[in-house]
Scaffold this motif. Sequence first.
Motif, PDB file in Angstrom:
ATOM      1  N   ILE A 191       0.839  -1.200   0.000  1.00 33.81           N
ATOM      2  CA  ILE A 191       0.000   0.000   0.000  1.00 33.81           C
ATOM      3  C   ILE A 191       0.873   1.249   0.000  1.00 33.81           C
ATOM      4  O   ILE A 191       0.627   2.201  -0.747  1.00 33.81           O
ATOM      5  CB  ILE A 191      -0.976  -0.008   1.193  1.00 33.81           C
ATOM      6  CG1 ILE A 191      -2.039  -1.089   0.985  1.00 33.81           C
ATOM      7  CG2 ILE A 191      -1.636   1.358   1.375  1.00 33.81           C
ATOM      8  CD1 ILE A 191      -2.906  -1.345   2.197  1.00 33.81           C
ATOM      9  N   ALA A 192       1.919   1.248   0.825  1.00 32.56           N
ATOM     10  CA  ALA A 192       2.829   2.389   0.873  1.00 32.56           C
ATOM     11  C   ALA A 192       3.512   2.589  -0.473  1.00 32.56           C
ATOM     12  O   ALA A 192       3.653   3.723  -0.949  1.00 32.56           O
ATOM     13  CB  ALA A 192       3.865   2.188   1.977  1.00 32.56           C
ATOM     14  N   LEU A 193       3.924   1.499  -1.126  1.00 31.25           N
ATOM     15  CA  LEU A 193       4.563   1.601  -2.429  1.00 31.25           C
ATOM     16  C   LEU A 193       3.570   2.048  -3.497  1.00 31.25           C
ATOM     17  O   LEU A 193       3.940   2.774  -4.422  1.00 31.25           O
ATOM     18  CB  LEU A 193       5.190   0.267  -2.812  1.00 31.25           C
ATOM     19  CG  LEU A 193       6.091   0.273  -4.030  1.00 31.25           C
ATOM     20  CD1 LEU A 193       7.258   1.234  -3.825  1.00 31.25           C
ATOM     21  CD2 LEU A 193       6.608  -1.116  -4.306  1.00 31.25           C
ATOM     22  N   ARG A 205      -2.946  -4.574 -10.312  1.00 32.24           N
ATOM     23  CA  ARG A 205      -3.435  -5.937 -10.549  1.00 32.24           C
ATOM     24  C   ARG A 205      -3.350  -6.806  -9.304  1.00 32.24           C
ATOM     25  O   ARG A 205      -3.613  -7.994  -9.364  1.00 32.24           O
ATOM     26  CB  ARG A 205      -2.628  -6.582 -11.668  1.00 32.24           C
ATOM     27  CG  ARG A 205      -2.886  -5.917 -13.002  1.00 32.24           C
ATOM     28  CD  ARG A 205      -2.018  -6.498 -14.061  1.00 32.24           C
ATOM     29  NE  ARG A 205      -0.764  -5.721 -14.064  1.00 32.24           N
ATOM     30  CZ  ARG A 205       0.392  -6.163 -14.504  1.00 32.24           C
ATOM     31  NH1 ARG A 205       0.496  -7.362 -14.973  1.00 32.24           N
ATOM     32  NH2 ARG A 205       1.454  -5.404 -14.476  1.00 32.24           N
ATOM     33  N   ASP A 206      -3.003  -6.211  -8.175  1.00 29.52           N
ATOM     34  CA  ASP A 206      -2.857  -6.969  -6.930  1.00 29.52           C
ATOM     35  C   ASP A 206      -4.204  -7.534  -6.499  1.00 29.52           C
ATOM     36  O   ASP A 206      -5.240  -6.913  -6.696  1.00 29.52           O
ATOM     37  CB  ASP A 206      -2.307  -6.045  -5.840  1.00 29.52           C
ATOM     38  CG  ASP A 206      -1.816  -6.811  -4.637  1.00 29.52           C
ATOM     39  OD1 ASP A 206      -2.655  -7.140  -3.775  1.00 29.52           O
ATOM     40  OD2 ASP A 206      -0.619  -7.077  -4.564  1.00 29.52           O
ATOM     41  N   GLY A 207      -4.170  -8.714  -5.914  1.00 31.85           N
ATOM     42  CA  GLY A 207      -5.403  -9.361  -5.471  1.00 31.85           C
ATOM     43  C   GLY A 207      -6.044  -8.668  -4.278  1.00 31.85           C
ATOM     44  O   GLY A 207      -7.250  -8.789  -4.057  1.00 31.85           O
ATOM     45  N   THR A 208      -5.254  -7.935  -3.525  1.00 35.73           N
ATOM     46  CA  THR A 208      -5.774  -7.208  -2.375  1.00 35.73           C
ATOM     47  C   THR A 208      -6.410  -5.909  -2.862  1.00 35.73           C
ATOM     48  O   THR A 208      -5.742  -5.071  -3.465  1.00 35.73           O
ATOM     49  CB  THR A 208      -4.644  -6.890  -1.380  1.00 35.73           C
ATOM     50  OG1 THR A 208      -3.921  -8.090  -1.105  1.00 35.73           O
ATOM     51  CG2 THR A 208      -5.185  -6.304  -0.111  1.00 35.73           C
ATOM     52  N   LEU A 252      -6.866   0.012  -4.655  1.00 35.02           N
ATOM     53  CA  LEU A 252      -7.487   1.308  -4.378  1.00 35.02           C
ATOM     54  C   LEU A 252      -6.452   2.355  -3.985  1.00 35.02           C
ATOM     55  O   LEU A 252      -6.599   3.535  -4.314  1.00 35.02           O
ATOM     56  CB  LEU A 252      -8.541   1.169  -3.280  1.00 35.02           C
ATOM     57  CG  LEU A 252      -9.802   0.409  -3.690  1.00 35.02           C
ATOM     58  CD1 LEU A 252     -10.710   0.203  -2.482  1.00 35.02           C
ATOM     59  CD2 LEU A 252     -10.538   1.132  -4.793  1.00 35.02           C
ATOM     60  N   ALA A 253      -5.385   1.929  -3.304  1.00 37.21           N
ATOM     61  CA  ALA A 253      -4.311   2.858  -2.941  1.00 37.21           C
ATOM     62  C   ALA A 253      -3.613   3.381  -4.193  1.00 37.21           C
ATOM     63  O   ALA A 253      -3.198   4.542  -4.242  1.00 37.21           O
ATOM     64  CB  ALA A 253      -3.313   2.176  -2.019  1.00 37.21           C
ATOM     65  N   VAL A 254      -3.506   2.541  -5.211  1.00 34.89           N
ATOM     66  CA  VAL A 254      -2.920   2.988  -6.480  1.00 34.89           C
ATOM     67  C   VAL A 254      -3.767   4.100  -7.073  1.00 34.89           C
ATOM     68  O   VAL A 254      -3.257   5.131  -7.522  1.00 34.89           O
ATOM     69  CB  VAL A 254      -2.805   1.814  -7.478  1.00 34.89           C
ATOM     70  CG1 VAL A 254      -2.443   2.310  -8.869  1.00 34.89           C
ATOM     71  CG2 VAL A 254      -1.787   0.800  -7.004  1.00 34.89           C
ATOM     72  N   LEU A 255      -5.081   3.924  -7.059  1.00 33.46           N
ATOM     73  CA  LEU A 255      -5.973   4.928  -7.650  1.00 33.46           C
ATOM     74  C   LEU A 255      -5.991   6.223  -6.851  1.00 33.46           C
ATOM     75  O   LEU A 255      -6.233   7.295  -7.405  1.00 33.46           O
ATOM     76  CB  LEU A 255      -7.387   4.362  -7.758  1.00 33.46           C
ATOM     77  CG  LEU A 255      -7.535   3.174  -8.697  1.00 33.46           C
ATOM     78  CD1 LEU A 255      -8.955   2.640  -8.630  1.00 33.46           C
ATOM     79  CD2 LEU A 255      -7.162   3.559 -10.108  1.00 33.46           C
ATOM     80  N   LYS A 266     -13.847  -4.962 -10.527  1.00 34.35           N
ATOM     81  CA  LYS A 266     -15.013  -4.099 -10.704  1.00 34.35           C
ATOM     82  C   LYS A 266     -15.101  -3.053  -9.602  1.00 34.35           C
ATOM     83  O   LYS A 266     -15.587  -1.957  -9.815  1.00 34.35           O
ATOM     84  CB  LYS A 266     -16.283  -4.932 -10.740  1.00 34.35           C
ATOM     85  CG  LYS A 266     -16.374  -5.776 -11.976  1.00 34.35           C
ATOM     86  CD  LYS A 266     -17.675  -6.502 -12.073  1.00 34.35           C
ATOM     87  CE  LYS A 266     -17.672  -7.325 -13.345  1.00 34.35           C
ATOM     88  NZ  LYS A 266     -18.946  -7.856 -13.675  1.00 34.35           N
ATOM     89  N   LEU A 267     -14.616  -3.395  -8.420  1.00 33.53           N
ATOM     90  CA  LEU A 267     -14.609  -2.423  -7.321  1.00 33.53           C
ATOM     91  C   LEU A 267     -13.733  -1.231  -7.674  1.00 33.53           C
ATOM     92  O   LEU A 267     -14.116  -0.088  -7.456  1.00 33.53           O
ATOM     93  CB  LEU A 267     -14.093  -3.078  -6.030  1.00 33.53           C
ATOM     94  CG  LEU A 267     -13.942  -2.161  -4.831  1.00 33.53           C
ATOM     95  CD1 LEU A 267     -15.311  -1.706  -4.350  1.00 33.53           C
ATOM     96  CD2 LEU A 267     -13.193  -2.848  -3.725  1.00 33.53           C
TER      97      LEU A 267
END
Length: 84
Positions: A29-31, A45-48, A53-56, A77-78
């Motif tokens: 998440i930090a990265l 593309r992470d499964g978590t 969402l942290a990327v977005l 989709k989320l």
Amino acid sequence: MPRSSRAGHVEKRDSTCRKLPSSMSKGRIALAVRGGKEERSILIRDGTKLVALAVLESPKVSDGEVEGFALQKTCSKLCCGKFP
């Protein structure tokens, strides 16, 4: 000569993949927030879902990157519902 440039590219990509912490979501998440474009393209593309969402929500993400993420079939989709 092209071989050496390809080898350098492979080494760079390999080091990027090694930078990604494989076990801790907190590190990913930090990265996702602080990382560069290549890290974000891997972590979306992470499964978590929290990581994706942290990327977005990263302040560095550009409109072009968001459009690319929306076109990916691997994007959940989320995450797609989170696009503005």
